[in-house]
Design a protein around this motif. Structure first.
Motif, short mmCIF file in Angstrom:
data_model
loop_
_atom_site.label_atom_id
_atom_site.label_comp_id
_atom_site.label_asym_id
_atom_site.label_seq_id
_atom_site.Cartn_x
_atom_site.Cartn_y
_atom_site.Cartn_z
N TYR A 47 54.98 65.81 39.10
CA TYR A 47 55.08 66.77 40.20
C TYR A 47 54.16 67.98 40.03
O TYR A 47 53.99 68.76 40.97
CB TYR A 47 56.53 67.25 40.34
N ASP A 48 53.60 68.16 38.84
CA ASP A 48 52.65 69.25 38.60
C ASP A 48 51.54 68.70 37.72
O ASP A 48 51.64 68.70 36.49
CB ASP A 48 53.35 70.43 37.92
N PRO A 49 50.45 68.24 38.32
CA PRO A 49 49.39 67.59 37.54
C PRO A 49 48.61 68.55 36.65
O PRO A 49 47.83 68.10 35.80
CB PRO A 49 48.48 66.99 38.62
N ASP A 50 48.79 69.86 36.81
CA ASP A 50 48.03 70.83 36.02
C ASP A 50 48.83 71.40 34.85
O ASP A 50 48.25 72.08 34.00
CB ASP A 50 47.56 71.98 36.91
N LEU A 88 55.61 74.20 28.20
CA LEU A 88 54.93 73.39 29.21
C LEU A 88 54.57 74.31 30.37
O LEU A 88 55.46 74.92 30.97
CB LEU A 88 55.85 72.27 29.71
N GLY A 89 53.29 74.41 30.69
CA GLY A 89 52.92 75.26 31.82
C GLY A 89 51.49 75.74 31.77
O GLY A 89 50.55 74.93 31.66
N TYR A 90 51.32 77.05 31.79
CA TYR A 90 50.01 77.67 31.98
C TYR A 90 49.87 78.87 31.05
O TYR A 90 50.73 79.14 30.21
CB TYR A 90 49.85 78.11 33.44
N LYS A 91 48.78 79.59 31.23
CA LYS A 91 48.54 80.82 30.49
C LYS A 91 47.88 81.82 31.46
O LYS A 91 47.05 81.43 32.30
CB LYS A 91 47.60 80.54 29.32
N VAL A 92 48.27 83.08 31.37
CA VAL A 92 47.70 84.11 32.23
C VAL A 92 47.15 85.23 31.36
O VAL A 92 47.77 85.64 30.38
CB VAL A 92 48.74 84.65 33.25
N GLU A 98 44.99 76.61 32.41
CA GLU A 98 45.94 75.65 31.86
C GLU A 98 46.36 76.11 30.47
O GLU A 98 45.63 76.85 29.80
CB GLU A 98 45.30 74.26 31.80
N ALA A 99 47.52 75.67 30.04
CA ALA A 99 48.08 76.17 28.78
C ALA A 99 47.23 75.82 27.57
O ALA A 99 47.26 76.52 26.56
CB ALA A 99 49.50 75.63 28.60
N THR A 100 46.45 74.74 27.66
CA THR A 100 45.69 74.29 26.50
C THR A 100 44.33 74.97 26.36
O THR A 100 43.64 74.75 25.37
CB THR A 100 45.46 72.77 26.59
N VAL A 101 43.94 75.80 27.31
CA VAL A 101 42.65 76.48 27.24
C VAL A 101 42.75 77.63 26.25
O VAL A 101 43.56 78.55 26.44
CB VAL A 101 42.22 77.01 28.62
N PRO A 102 41.96 77.64 25.18
CA PRO A 102 42.04 78.73 24.20
C PRO A 102 41.55 80.05 24.79
O PRO A 102 40.74 80.06 25.72
CB PRO A 102 41.15 78.25 23.05
N ASP A 103 42.02 81.15 24.23
CA ASP A 103 41.65 82.47 24.74
C ASP A 103 40.14 82.70 24.73
O ASP A 103 39.61 83.36 25.62
CB ASP A 103 42.33 83.56 23.91
N ARG A 151 56.51 80.16 39.84
CA ARG A 151 57.29 79.94 41.06
C ARG A 151 56.90 78.64 41.74
O ARG A 151 57.71 78.02 42.43
CB ARG A 151 57.05 81.08 42.05
N TYR A 152 55.64 78.26 41.59
CA TYR A 152 55.08 77.14 42.35
C TYR A 152 54.49 76.10 41.41
O TYR A 152 54.44 76.30 40.20
CB TYR A 152 54.01 77.66 43.32
N ARG A 153 54.02 74.99 41.97
CA ARG A 153 53.46 73.90 41.19
C ARG A 153 51.97 73.79 41.45
O ARG A 153 51.52 73.90 42.57
CB ARG A 153 54.15 72.58 41.56
N GLY A 154 51.23 73.53 40.38
CA GLY A 154 49.79 73.36 40.50
C GLY A 154 49.05 74.65 40.16
O GLY A 154 49.51 75.75 40.48
N LEU A 155 47.90 74.50 39.50
CA LEU A 155 47.13 75.66 39.07
C LEU A 155 46.72 76.59 40.20
O LEU A 155 46.83 77.81 40.06
CB LEU A 155 45.90 75.19 38.29
N PRO A 156 46.25 76.09 41.36
CA PRO A 156 45.87 77.01 42.44
C PRO A 156 47.03 77.90 42.90
O PRO A 156 46.86 79.11 43.12
CB PRO A 156 45.39 76.08 43.55
N LYS A 157 48.22 77.32 43.05
CA LYS A 157 49.35 78.12 43.53
C LYS A 157 49.86 79.07 42.45
O LYS A 157 50.30 80.19 42.76
CB LYS A 157 50.48 77.20 43.99
N VAL A 158 49.80 78.65 41.20
CA VAL A 158 50.20 79.56 40.12
C VAL A 158 49.18 80.71 40.01
O VAL A 158 49.54 81.85 39.75
CB VAL A 158 50.32 78.80 38.79
N THR A 159 47.90 80.40 40.25
CA THR A 159 46.88 81.45 40.28
C THR A 159 47.18 82.46 41.37
O THR A 159 47.06 83.68 41.18
CB THR A 159 45.49 80.83 40.50
#
Length: 574
Positions: free
Chosen positions: A286-289, A302-306, A345-350, A525-533
């Motif tokens: 449900y969330d390919p990113d 599991l998720g992203y990084k900001v 994405e969560a796996t992208v290093p700083d 709140r949302y699914r997918g990198l564009p919406k999380v952005t």
């Protein structure tokens, strides 16, 4: 859409709001100070020129920002636009205005994401602050990142396989029911994949769970072969859930032929057939990113990084001294505003985010003169590149991680003397290198240095200097400018003056905490990198508005508040 600004505030709404809030409120001050920021023209690309009139995107953008200042849901935000007087003032609505349906906010976000306008309002606010002199290029800024938890369930590999089949079946049951009924036994699949796949309801024994995982793989193979057959409509395999099912099947299973020539589908084993690396491995249908990632030994998500970047200019020395005096008038502290928000994405290093962040700041003409970052962001190449753009990176470069440096025994790289003109390196025992080989490693220029066996083998320090089977020491150096920059930086960052200067970076931690407390930035709140952005861009916009509101309501002439203990101390001293 008919471009325009926010509607004028009805007289009755303004009069009633002023009576109820004589000192104003955040939504009212946003309307009074930032009305020009919310302009329909910013979103022109997301709306057609013809058709029925659309709701004002400027109004929806303002509602979304106010929504994030209080971490409200869409329903709560739509209700606030109807029943809150201060919101009606901000939106320029009549007291009797019934507002809008909450689904309009979701449709508005979908339009922004579909046209790449996720950051438009944030960039406009930064531009407004720059024009007002609140943000200036060449100052000090600091950056840090935090993890973001996705809006989907955590699934193990077996759950992922079964839920991916279920997601594809649900999508096909809506998009192609007749075709689906012709390729599977609907009753059997409905019984198996009716409820969601959940580890709590799986068999208790390992043997039965392994058998269930094999059934999931067989079902996935049946669906994929049917969707990619010559007789299937092309558009069936273009359905996102079907395409993701194929990826999940490939990363989870391997198809082999047994001794009897029969086809066998088997779950992949990391030690046997291998699994894909984390940065490309799907974790949810449900969330390919969303990606699994880890930080240290304690954090696994599991998720992203900001990444958040903010201004951090300090008071001039004279003003700082004046502020410290108890009887002096309060000095208005420099305003901290977020200048960039970058989601990955969560796996992208700083370190991969450093250049894009600085590029974004430069494009908006707010690039810092000094950029404070932790040790995860720099490399010597980035430091040199940033210096070429006028950005000084105040950040610790990673120390020498060679076995000799870690053990503090033998000779670390810094113990060798480099003669760049002669293209030779001299070891601490007096030996001179026998080889100087320019190479390319990981797409970067480097120099490999080799010492002769005749010098290394009889050396009394050989066992501490190298553990090489050949018995000779080898070094890898960067080109001269980078090598000298690294050596100078590592020497400088061991001084007290540098540590005192670098302490300014720590303040970004409070910004991360504020973003978490005010906007809930750490939970997607949302699914997918564009919406999380998009979520993070609006979160940063809301955070800037909260800080601007605190700035607007601070009286620079007001004396600092004195505590009861301080008053008692003054009385006793008098």
């Amino acid at each position: 859409m008919r471009p325009g600004g926010l509607p004028s505030i009805p007289e009755q709404t303004a009069r009633t709001a002023r009576a109820a809030f004589p000192g104003g409120s955040l939504p009212m001050r946003v309307r009074d100070h930032l009305a020009e920021v919310f302009d329909d023209a910013l979103f022109t690309d997301a709306f057609p020129d013809r058709g029925a009139p659309a709701q004002s995107p400027a109004l929806l953008a303002l509602v979304t920002v106010l929504q994030f200042t209080e971490n409200l849901t869409d329903r709560q935000a739509a209700d606030a636009s109807r029943d809150r007087l201060s919101w009606k003032y901000a939106l320029g609505a009549e007291l009797s205005d019934a507002g809008f349906d909450f689904s309009a906010l979701s449709k508005f976000r979908a339009r922004l994401v579909g046209h790449g306008l996720e950051r438009t309002l944030f960039d406009r606010l930064v531009e407004h602050c720059r024009e007002a002199g609140l943000i200036k290029a060449g100052g000090k800024q600091r950056t840090d990142s935090t993890h973001v938890i996705s809006a989907v369930r955590d699934l193990n590999r077996t759950e992922l396989a079964g839920e991916s089949v279920r997601a594809a079946l649900e999508a096909l049951a809506v998009a192609a029911p007749s075709w689906l009924a012709g390729v599977i036994d609907v009753a059997e699949f409905a019984e198996r994949y009716g409820p969601r796949v959940d580890g709590w309801t799986m068999p208790g024994s390992k043997t039965k769970r392994d058998r269930l995982a094999q059934v999931f793989g067989q079902d996935a193979l049946v669906l994929c072969r049917a969707a990619w057959s010559d007789t299937a409509p092309v558009w069936v395999r273009e359905i996102e859930a079907v395409a993701l099912l194929r990826q999940v099947m490939v990363q989870t299973y391997i198809i082999r032929t047994d001794g009897r020539g029969r086809e066998v589908i088997k779950k992949r084993d990391a030690d046997d057939s291998g699994v894909p690396p984390g940065h490309i491995r799907l974790a949810s249908p449900y969330d390919p990113d969303a990606r699994w990632s880890a930080k240290g030994d304690d954090l696994f998500w599991l998720g992203y990084k900001v990444h958040l970047t903010e201004t951090c200019d300090t008071l001039p020395e004279a003003e700082a001294e004046a502020e410290a005096e108890a009887e002096a008038e309060a000095v208005r502290l420099p305003l901290r505003l977020i200048t960039d928000v970058h989601t990955t994405e969560a796996t992208v290093p700083d370190v991969k985010a450093t250049a894009p962040i600085q590029q974004n700041l430069a494009e908006r003409q707010v690039a810092p003169g000094e950029h404070y970052l932790d040790s995860g962001y720099p490399s010597v190449d980035l430091v040199v590149e940033a210096a070429g753009r006028g950005i000084g990176m105040v950040t610790p470069l990673l120390a020498d991680h060679s076995p000799q440096a870690k053990a503090a025994e033998g000779f670390a790289k810094s113990a060798f003397r480099v003669d760049w003109k002669a293209r030779q390196v001299h070891c601490p025992q007096g030996a001179t290198s026998a080889g100087w080989y320019p190479v390319t490693q990981h797409r970067r220029d480097a120099i490999v240095i080799e010492f002769a066996r005749a010098d290394c083998r009889p050396c009394p320090s050989r066992t501490n200097c190298t553990s090489s089977v050949r018995g000779t020491r080898m070094l890898t150096l960067r080109p001269r400018e980078l090598h000298e920059r690294t050596t100078t930086a590592r020497t400088e960052q061991d001084t007290e003056s540098w540590r005192a200067k670098y302490a300014l970076r720590a303040g970004i931690e409070s910004t991360v905490n504020q973003a978490l407390d005010v906007t809930g930035i750490r939970q997607a709140r949302y699914r997918g990198l564009p919406k999380v952005t998009l979520q993070h861009a609006f979160s940063a916009t809301a955070l800037n508005i909260v800080r601007l509101d605190a700035w607007w309501t601070t009286n620079p002439l007001r004396k600092p508040r004195t505590s009861r203990l301080q008053r008692l101390s003054h009385q006793l001293a008098g």
